[in-house]
Design an enzyme around this catalytic site. Structure first.
Site, PDB file in Angstrom:
ATOM      1  N   GLU A  77      -9.019 -12.443   0.446  1.00  0.00           N
ATOM      2  CA  GLU A  77      -8.694 -11.528  -0.538  1.00  0.00           C
ATOM      3  C   GLU A  77      -6.953 -11.503  -0.474  1.00  0.00           C
ATOM      4  O   GLU A  77      -6.122 -10.474  -0.202  1.00  0.00           O
ATOM      5  CB  GLU A  77      -8.944 -10.070   0.036  1.00  0.00           C
ATOM      6  N   GLY A 134      -3.091 -11.220  -1.390  1.00  0.00           N
ATOM      7  CA  GLY A 134      -2.354 -10.638  -2.347  1.00  0.00           C
ATOM      8  C   GLY A 134      -0.895 -10.953  -2.455  1.00  0.00           C
ATOM      9  O   GLY A 134      -0.605 -12.088  -3.080  1.00  0.00           O
ATOM     10  N   ARG A 135      -0.369 -10.769  -1.243  1.00  0.00           N
ATOM     11  CA  ARG A 135       0.979 -11.185  -0.976  1.00  0.00           C
ATOM     12  C   ARG A 135       1.353 -12.564  -1.286  1.00  0.00           C
ATOM     13  O   ARG A 135       2.234 -13.266  -1.792  1.00  0.00           O
ATOM     14  CB  ARG A 135       1.521 -10.639   0.359  1.00  0.00           C
ATOM     15  N   GLY A 159      -3.909 -10.664   3.825  1.00  0.00           N
ATOM     16  CA  GLY A 159      -2.858 -10.808   4.958  1.00  0.00           C
ATOM     17  C   GLY A 159      -2.197 -11.738   5.435  1.00  0.00           C
ATOM     18  O   GLY A 159      -1.224 -11.619   6.082  1.00  0.00           O
ATOM     19  N   TYR A 171       4.092  -6.164  -4.303  1.00  0.00           N
ATOM     20  CA  TYR A 171       4.596  -4.857  -3.885  1.00  0.00           C
ATOM     21  C   TYR A 171       5.714  -4.598  -4.196  1.00  0.00           C
ATOM     22  O   TYR A 171       6.659  -3.872  -3.478  1.00  0.00           O
ATOM     23  CB  TYR A 171       4.379  -4.748  -2.223  1.00  0.00           C
ATOM     24  N   CYS A 207      20.196   8.805  -5.291  1.00  0.00           N
ATOM     25  CA  CYS A 207      20.824   9.816  -4.240  1.00  0.00           C
ATOM     26  C   CYS A 207      20.300   9.887  -2.984  1.00  0.00           C
ATOM     27  O   CYS A 207      19.788  11.021  -2.700  1.00  0.00           O
ATOM     28  CB  CYS A 207      21.137  11.118  -5.068  1.00  0.00           C
ATOM     29  N   ARG A 244      10.399  -1.489  -0.849  1.00  0.00           N
ATOM     30  CA  ARG A 244      10.055  -2.308   0.475  1.00  0.00           C
ATOM     31  C   ARG A 244      11.113  -1.972   1.512  1.00  0.00           C
ATOM     32  O   ARG A 244      11.128  -1.853   2.586  1.00  0.00           O
ATOM     33  CB  ARG A 244       9.649  -3.655   0.292  1.00  0.00           C
ATOM     34  N   TYR A 283      10.100  -0.022   4.540  1.00  0.00           N
ATOM     35  CA  TYR A 283       9.700  -0.721   5.858  1.00  0.00           C
ATOM     36  C   TYR A 283      10.781  -1.448   6.645  1.00  0.00           C
ATOM     37  O   TYR A 283      10.607  -2.206   7.473  1.00  0.00           O
ATOM     38  CB  TYR A 283       8.827  -1.955   5.515  1.00  0.00           C
TER      39      TYR A 283
HETATM   40  N1  LLP Z   1      -7.658  -6.388   1.152  1.00  0.00           N
HETATM   41  C1  LLP Z   1      -7.272  -5.340   1.481  1.00  0.00           C
HETATM   42  C2  LLP Z   1      -8.681  -4.428   1.991  1.00  0.00           C
HETATM   43  C3  LLP Z   1      -6.211  -4.624   1.610  1.00  0.00           C
HETATM   44  O1  LLP Z   1      -5.807  -3.513   2.166  1.00  0.00           O
HETATM   45  C4  LLP Z   1      -5.062  -5.671   1.589  1.00  0.00           C
HETATM   46  C5  LLP Z   1      -3.434  -4.955   1.659  1.00  0.00           C
HETATM   47  C6  LLP Z   1      -5.235  -7.030   1.005  1.00  0.00           C
HETATM   48  C7  LLP Z   1      -6.422  -7.232   0.663  1.00  0.00           C
HETATM   49  C8  LLP Z   1      -3.899  -7.760   0.626  1.00  0.00           C
HETATM   50  O2  LLP Z   1      -3.207  -8.306   1.669  1.00  0.00           O
HETATM   51  P1  LLP Z   1      -2.088  -9.055   1.481  1.00  0.00           P
HETATM   52  O3  LLP Z   1      -2.927 -10.587   1.353  1.00  0.00           O
HETATM   53  O4  LLP Z   1      -1.342  -8.785   0.354  1.00  0.00           O
HETATM   54  O5  LLP Z   1      -1.327  -9.146   2.626  1.00  0.00           O
HETATM   55  N2  LLP Z   1       2.780  -2.401   0.615  1.00  0.00           N
HETATM   56  C9  LLP Z   1       3.122  -3.410   1.834  1.00  0.00           C
HETATM   57  C10 LLP Z   1       1.831  -4.014   1.950  1.00  0.00           C
HETATM   58  C11 LLP Z   1       0.317  -3.113   1.885  1.00  0.00           C
HETATM   59  C12 LLP Z   1      -0.773  -4.022   1.971  1.00  0.00           C
HETATM   60  C13 LLP Z   1      -2.031  -3.075   1.881  1.00  0.00           C
HETATM   61  N3  LLP Z   1      -3.209  -3.729   1.972  1.00  0.00           N
HETATM   62  C14 LLP Z   1       4.156  -3.989   1.751  1.00  0.00           C
HETATM   63  O6  LLP Z   1       5.112  -4.146   0.804  1.00  0.00           O
HETATM   64  O7  LLP Z   1       4.344  -5.032   2.549  1.00  0.00           O
END
Ligand code: LLP
Length: 416
Positions: A274, A276-277, A239, A371, A343, A313, A317
Site C-alpha cells: 500500500e 502512498g508517499r 510506509g 500529503y 496569521c 507538513r 510535523y
Molecule cells: N496504508 C495505511 C493503512 C495507511 O494508514 C497509510 C498512511 C498508508 C498505507 C500509506 O503510507 P505511506 O506509504 O504514504 O507512508 N500526513 C502524514 C502521513 C500520514 C500517513 C498515514 N497513513 C505526512 O504528511 O507525513
C-alpha cells in the site's frame, strides 16, 4: 528519481518550464509529473513481479482524480480509508475489485457502499468492526471479504504522529488478540476471511521494522493454518520513506527484495503493498511566488503566497522540504525563513534557507506530491490552489483554482 530538472537554471516539469505553467495558471499551484508517478509505481510493481501481488496505492497521499486516473490506467489497486476515497477511485476509472478498505471507523453507510461496489477486502481494525461488517453484509445478503489489521508492536522509528504499529497506537488488533479475533471472525456467517494486514507507520527509512513485522505476521499465519483458518493474501501496508533532505530510504527494489526473501516458500500468499508517499511525494511540487522580502531584527523573511493551509507538513510535523527558485539567479544568497500570509507564527514552509531571490520570483517546494494538497484547507478563507498535471509537453489542469464563491458554497445567512 523524478522528472523535475533544471535546464540552463530554469526548473522544468518534464518538458515544460515551470515558469511557463505559472505564467498561465498563477501561484500558488501544485504541479505533478505523470512520468514520475508512473516510474514510481512501476518500481514497486517490477520489484515484486516474481511474486503474486497487487499494488494498492494509498489514495490518502494524493487523491486527485487526475493522479488516480494515471495509476488506474496502469492497472493499480487502491488502498482507501473512506467512502469518499472509493468514490474518487471509481470516478477516476479504478477497479473496485482491486480496492482494500482500511481505517478504524468505517460507517455502516461506507461498508454498504463498498459491498455494493464489490471491493476486494475490508481491512478490519477491531472486534466491534467485525460485528458491524457482518451485520451490514447480512442485511444485504452478501459475504464481506475481510482481513484483520494486526498491530505487530514494532517501532517504525518515525515521527510519533505517523507511527502506527505500536501498542500505544489506536490502530489494528494487537498480536495477543489476533488468533482469537480470527477465530471469532470465523464464527460470523457473513464474513469471508481472506487476508492479514498491517501498516506500521509512514516515512520509514530502514528495512528492519518491515522485516520484523513480516516475520511476526507469517508466524501468525502459520498458527492460523494449524487451526484450519486459511489466509490468501498478506498486505504489508505502506510506509516506505522518501528522500526529502539527507534521508537515504531503501529503494523499492531493496524493500521488495527484503520482503521476497522473508517470504520464500510462501508463494501461495498474494502480497499486497500500500505505498502512498513513495509513489506520489517526489512526483509533485508546490510553486509559490515571493511577495515581499522583509528584514526582521533577528531574521530575514521571504513572505510567499502559499501558506500552511496549502501545505501543512512543515507546521504540523516540523517537516523539512527542499525549497528552490524556479529560475536560479547567479550569486550568493541570504538566509530566509520562508513564511506564508496566514496569521500564525507556525505558518512557515521552511526555516533558515539560503536563497538568492527577489520579489516576484517563484519558488518550488519539492516533494509536495504526497500529503500536500490533500491536507490543504480554506483556513483564513484562502482559496485552495489548482493542481496541474504535466505529461511530456502537455499541461492539464486536473483541479481548478477555487474562486471566492467556492469558499462559502453551501453556507447561508440566518433568515432574520
Ligand atoms: N496504508 C495505511 C493503512 C495507511 O494508514 C497509510 C498512511 C498508508 C498505507 C500509506 O503510507 P505511506 O506509504 O504514504 O507512508 N500526513 C502524514 C502521513 C500520514 C500517513 C498515514 N497513513 C505526512 O504528511 O507525513
Amino acid at each position: 528519481m523524478d522528472f523535475f530538472t533544471y535546464k540552463d537554471n530554469l526548473l522544468f516539469a518534464e518538458e515544460v518550464a515551470v515558469d511557463d505553467i505559472i505564467a498561465e495558471h498563477g501561484t500558488p499551484a501544485y504541479i505533478y509529473s505523470r512520468a514520475t508517478l508512473e516510474r514510481h509505481w512501476h518500481a514497486f510493481n517490477n520489484a515484486v513481479s516474481a511474486h503474486k501481488h497487487l499494488i494498492c496505492y494509498a489514495v490518502k497521499a494524493n487523491s486527485n482524480i487526475g493522479v488516480l486516473s494515471v495509476l488506474a490506467k496502469l492497472g493499480s489497486g487502491f488502498d482507501i480509508v473512506s467512502g469518499g476515497e472509493l468514490a474518487r477511485v471509481i470516478e477516476a476509472g479504478g477497479d473496485p475489485a482491486k480496492v482494500v478498505f482500511s481505517g478504524v471507523a468505517k460507517t455502516q453507510g461506507e461498508i454498504a457502499y463498498a459491498l455494493e461496489q464489490g471491493i476486494k477486502c475490508f481491512n478490519v481494525e477491531s472486534f466491534p468492526e467485525l460485528d458491524r461488517i457482518n451485520t451490514v453484509a447480512k442485511e444485504m445478503g452478501k459475504k464481506a471479504p475481510i482481513s484483520l489489521r494486526i498491530n505487530p508492536d514494532v517501532d517504525a522509528k518515525t515521527h510519533p504522529y505517523i507511527s502506527t504499529g505500536l501498542k500505544a497506537n489506536k490502530f489494528g488488533i494487537s498480536r495477543e488478540y489476533a488468533i482469537g479475533a480470527y477465530e471469532y471472525a470465523n464464527t460470523l456467517s457473513n464474513l469471508d476471511i481472506q487476508g492479514m494486514d498491517c501498516h506500521i507507520g509512514s516515512q520509514i527509512t530502514e528495512l528492519s521494522p518491515f522485516v520484523d513485522t513480516l516475520e511476526r505476521l507469517l508466524a501468525l499465519i502459520d498458527q492460523l493454518a494449524a487451526k484450519g483458518i486459511h489466509i490468501a493474501h498478506l498486505d504489508v501496508g505502506g510506509g516506505l520513506g522518501v528522500r526529502y533532505n539527507e534521508e537515504s530510504p531503501p529503494h523499492p527494489n531493496e524493500y521488495a527484495a527484503a520482503m521476497a526473501t522473508t517470504m520464500v516458500g510462501r508463494e501461495d500468499l498474494m502480497l499486497i503493498l500500500e505505498p502512498g508517499r513513495a509513489i506520489a511525494a517526489n512526483a509533485g511540487i508546490l510553486v509559490t511566488k515571493v511577495e515581499f522580502l522583509k528584514q526582521g531584527e533577528e531574521k530575514n523573511f521571504a513572505i510567499v503566497d502559499a501558506a500552511m493551509n496549502d501545505l501543512i507538513r512543515p507546521a504540523l510535523y516540523n517537516a523539512w522540504q527542499k525549497i528552490e527558485p524556479t529560475n536560479v539567479r547567479e550569486g550568493a544568497g541570504k538566509k530566509y525563513d520562508v513564511v506564508g500570509p496566514v496569521c500564525e507564527t507556525g505558518d512557515f514552509l521552511g526555516k533558515d534557507r539560503v536563497l538568492n531571490i527577489e520579489p516576484n520570483d517563484n519558488l518550488a517546494v519539492k516533494s509536495a506530491g504526497a500529503y500536500g494538497f490533500v491536507m490543504a484547507s480554506n483556513y483564513n478563507s484562502r482559496c485552495r490552489c489548482p493542481e496541474i498535471m504535466v505529461d511530456g509537453d502537455k499541461v492539464y489542469v486536473v483541479r481548478m483554482r477555487e474562486t471566492l464563491s467556492d469558499l462559502y458554497k453551501g453556507e447561508q445567512r440566518v433568515p432574520n
